[in-house]
Design a protein around this motif. Structure first.
Motif, short mmCIF file in Angstrom:
data_model
loop_
_atom_site.label_atom_id
_atom_site.label_comp_id
_atom_site.label_asym_id
_atom_site.label_seq_id
_atom_site.Cartn_x
_atom_site.Cartn_y
_atom_site.Cartn_z
N LYS A 166 37.98 37.00 32.52
CA LYS A 166 37.54 35.61 32.62
C LYS A 166 37.86 35.00 33.99
CE LYS A 166 37.95 34.61 27.67
NZ LYS A 166 38.65 33.80 26.62
N HIS A 167 38.28 35.86 34.92
CA HIS A 167 38.56 35.44 36.30
C HIS A 167 39.72 34.44 36.36
CE1 HIS A 167 34.43 36.76 38.15
NE2 HIS A 167 34.98 37.68 37.34
N GLU A 168 40.75 34.69 35.55
CA GLU A 168 41.93 33.86 35.58
C GLU A 168 42.98 34.46 36.52
OE1 GLU A 168 42.14 31.00 34.24
OE2 GLU A 168 40.56 30.95 32.73
N VAL A 169 44.09 33.73 36.67
CA VAL A 169 45.20 34.17 37.54
C VAL A 169 46.40 34.52 36.68
CG1 VAL A 169 46.70 33.58 39.47
CG2 VAL A 169 44.36 32.66 39.38
N LEU A 170 46.84 35.77 36.73
CA LEU A 170 48.05 36.21 36.03
C LEU A 170 49.22 36.23 37.00
CD1 LEU A 170 45.82 37.27 34.05
CD2 LEU A 170 47.32 39.23 33.63
N VAL A 171 50.42 36.05 36.46
CA VAL A 171 51.65 36.22 37.24
C VAL A 171 52.50 37.27 36.53
CG1 VAL A 171 53.68 35.14 38.25
CG2 VAL A 171 51.57 33.81 37.97
N ILE A 172 52.77 38.37 37.22
CA ILE A 172 53.60 39.45 36.67
C ILE A 172 54.63 39.83 37.73
CG2 ILE A 172 53.66 41.79 35.72
CD1 ILE A 172 50.73 41.45 34.93
N PHE A 173 55.89 39.85 37.36
CA PHE A 173 56.95 40.25 38.30
C PHE A 173 57.06 41.78 38.28
CE2 PHE A 173 58.49 36.13 39.38
CZ PHE A 173 58.32 35.34 38.26
N GLU B 242 39.66 47.07 35.70
CA GLU B 242 38.58 47.51 36.60
C GLU B 242 37.75 48.60 35.96
OE1 GLU B 242 37.49 46.64 39.74
OE2 GLU B 242 38.78 44.87 39.59
N ALA B 243 38.41 49.51 35.24
CA ALA B 243 37.68 50.60 34.60
C ALA B 243 36.74 50.06 33.52
CB ALA B 243 38.66 51.60 33.99
N ASN B 244 37.17 49.01 32.83
CA ASN B 244 36.34 48.42 31.78
C ASN B 244 35.16 47.65 32.34
OD1 ASN B 244 38.17 49.45 29.98
ND2 ASN B 244 39.09 47.48 29.44
N GLN B 245 35.33 47.14 33.55
CA GLN B 245 34.26 46.34 34.19
C GLN B 245 34.30 46.63 35.69
OE1 GLN B 245 34.09 42.25 32.90
NE2 GLN B 245 33.09 41.59 34.80
N PRO B 246 33.56 47.65 36.14
CA PRO B 246 33.68 48.14 37.52
C PRO B 246 33.42 47.09 38.61
CG PRO B 246 32.50 49.71 36.17
CD PRO B 246 32.67 48.49 35.33
N PRO C 194 45.93 40.14 49.98
CA PRO C 194 45.66 40.73 48.66
C PRO C 194 45.26 42.21 48.76
CG PRO C 194 44.52 38.63 48.91
CD PRO C 194 45.04 39.00 50.27
N LEU C 195 45.64 42.96 47.74
CA LEU C 195 45.19 44.34 47.58
C LEU C 195 43.99 44.34 46.64
CD1 LEU C 195 48.36 44.49 48.24
CD2 LEU C 195 48.25 46.78 47.23
N ARG C 196 42.96 45.06 47.02
CA ARG C 196 41.76 45.16 46.19
C ARG C 196 41.91 46.34 45.24
NH1 ARG C 196 36.46 47.50 46.95
NH2 ARG C 196 34.90 46.27 45.82
N VAL C 197 41.98 46.07 43.95
CA VAL C 197 42.27 47.10 42.96
C VAL C 197 41.21 48.19 42.96
CG1 VAL C 197 42.60 47.54 40.48
CG2 VAL C 197 43.57 45.49 41.53
N ALA C 198 39.95 47.82 43.17
CA ALA C 198 38.86 48.80 43.15
C ALA C 198 39.05 49.89 44.20
CB ALA C 198 37.52 48.09 43.37
N ASP C 199 39.76 49.60 45.28
CA ASP C 199 40.01 50.60 46.32
C ASP C 199 40.93 51.72 45.83
OD1 ASP C 199 38.44 49.12 48.04
OD2 ASP C 199 40.14 48.13 49.02
#
Length: 271
Positions: free
Chosen positions: A170-177, A203-207, A238-243
């Motif tokens: 849903k294009h939200e922002v998560l915060v994970i330590f 990413e695998a679920n939605q390329p 930012p790091l791009r996860v798809a990479d």
């Protein structure tokens, strides 16, 4: 069965230890908020389900977040800290799915992250992944209605992890330590791979999702963070996860975790 169902449920990798993640410090429940919010919260006090560790999702209340963020920004934090320095806010994506990945040095981190990257800065609300034992009673009500959601670290469930993925969808922002626990020292600790696994699975679920992970380094001038301390928040590229989504989930997660570690280490060296 989906690929996510067939995965090991990230076990304790994704979730911070029981006594670590987002714990709302007692000053936040003082004064105005104590009088006005906790009376209302008592009616909705969360009781953990006994059915196989099932936990309901967050119950985000935008008006409450709109009240709480300014209270922290203009009241609590300026009163407690001598100086708050934020560098790199231009690196926070203003759209698309995002995971903020801060270092974890104090329970105050749960306040300085919204100060540096909250709704009044980016126009985007934050959703903290929180240890389930913190999300109880009045405090739990407050955390949920500010956008936090629980993960049962003792009995992790697929549904909790799916909720995190759904927020990214849903294009939200998560915060994970990513370090998991609170570490008072300056050095970056080894990162848990769960954050990377969650992002890669999304990413695998939605390329075409294009999730970004934003490294954030938090530095307090005194490890115990006493009154009138100084805090410096550095926000990296930012790091791009798809990479990193190259087709081997385990190896991809290791590569992404290493990439995030290097980014945090680079920020640490600038302090």
């Amino acid at each position: 069965m989906s690929s996510f169902d067939s995965m090991t449920p990230l076990e304790s990798d994704l979730q911070p230890p029981v006594h670590s993640d987002v714990h709302v410090p007692s000053p936040f429940l003082g004064g105005f908020l104590r009088h006005n919010l906790l009376m209302h919260a008592a009616k909705f006090s969360f009781q953990a389900s006994s059915n196989a560790g099932v936990l309901p999702p967050a119950q985000f209340t935008p008006w409450l977040a709109s009240l709480a963020y300014p209270v922290g920004r203009y009241g609590l934090l300026p009163a407690y800290f001598r100086e708050i320095e934020v560098i790199g806010q231009e690196n926070i994506p203003l759209s698309g799915p995002v995971i903020l990945a801060p270092t974890h040095r104090s329970r105050w981190d749960a306040f300085v992250i919204p100060y540096a990257a909250g709704h009044d800065i980016t126009g985007r609300h934050l959703h903290f992944m929180v240890s389930a034992d913190e999300v109880v009673g009045c405090q739990g009500w407050l955390i949920r209605h500010l956008g936090g959601f629980p993960v049962n670290t003792k009995r992790p469930t697929i549904s909790s992890l799916r909720y995190g993925i759904e927020l990214l969808r849903k294009h939200e922002v998560l915060v994970i330590f990513p370090e998991g626990d609170i570490f008072r020292g300056r050095d970056i600790q080894p990162l848990k791979p769960g954050l990377a696994r969650l992002a890669l699975q999304a990413e695998a679920n939605q390329p075409d999702l294009d999730t970004r992970i934003v490294p954030i380094h938090i530095h307090y001038n005194q490890p115990t963070v006493p009154w009138k301390s100084r805090v410096k928040i550095q926000i990296g590229t930012p790091l791009r996860v798809a990479d990193y989504n190259l087709g081997s989930p385990k190896n991809d997660a290791q590569l992404l975790t290493c990439g995030l570690f290097r980014s945090l280490k680079s920020l640490e060296e600038r302090v």
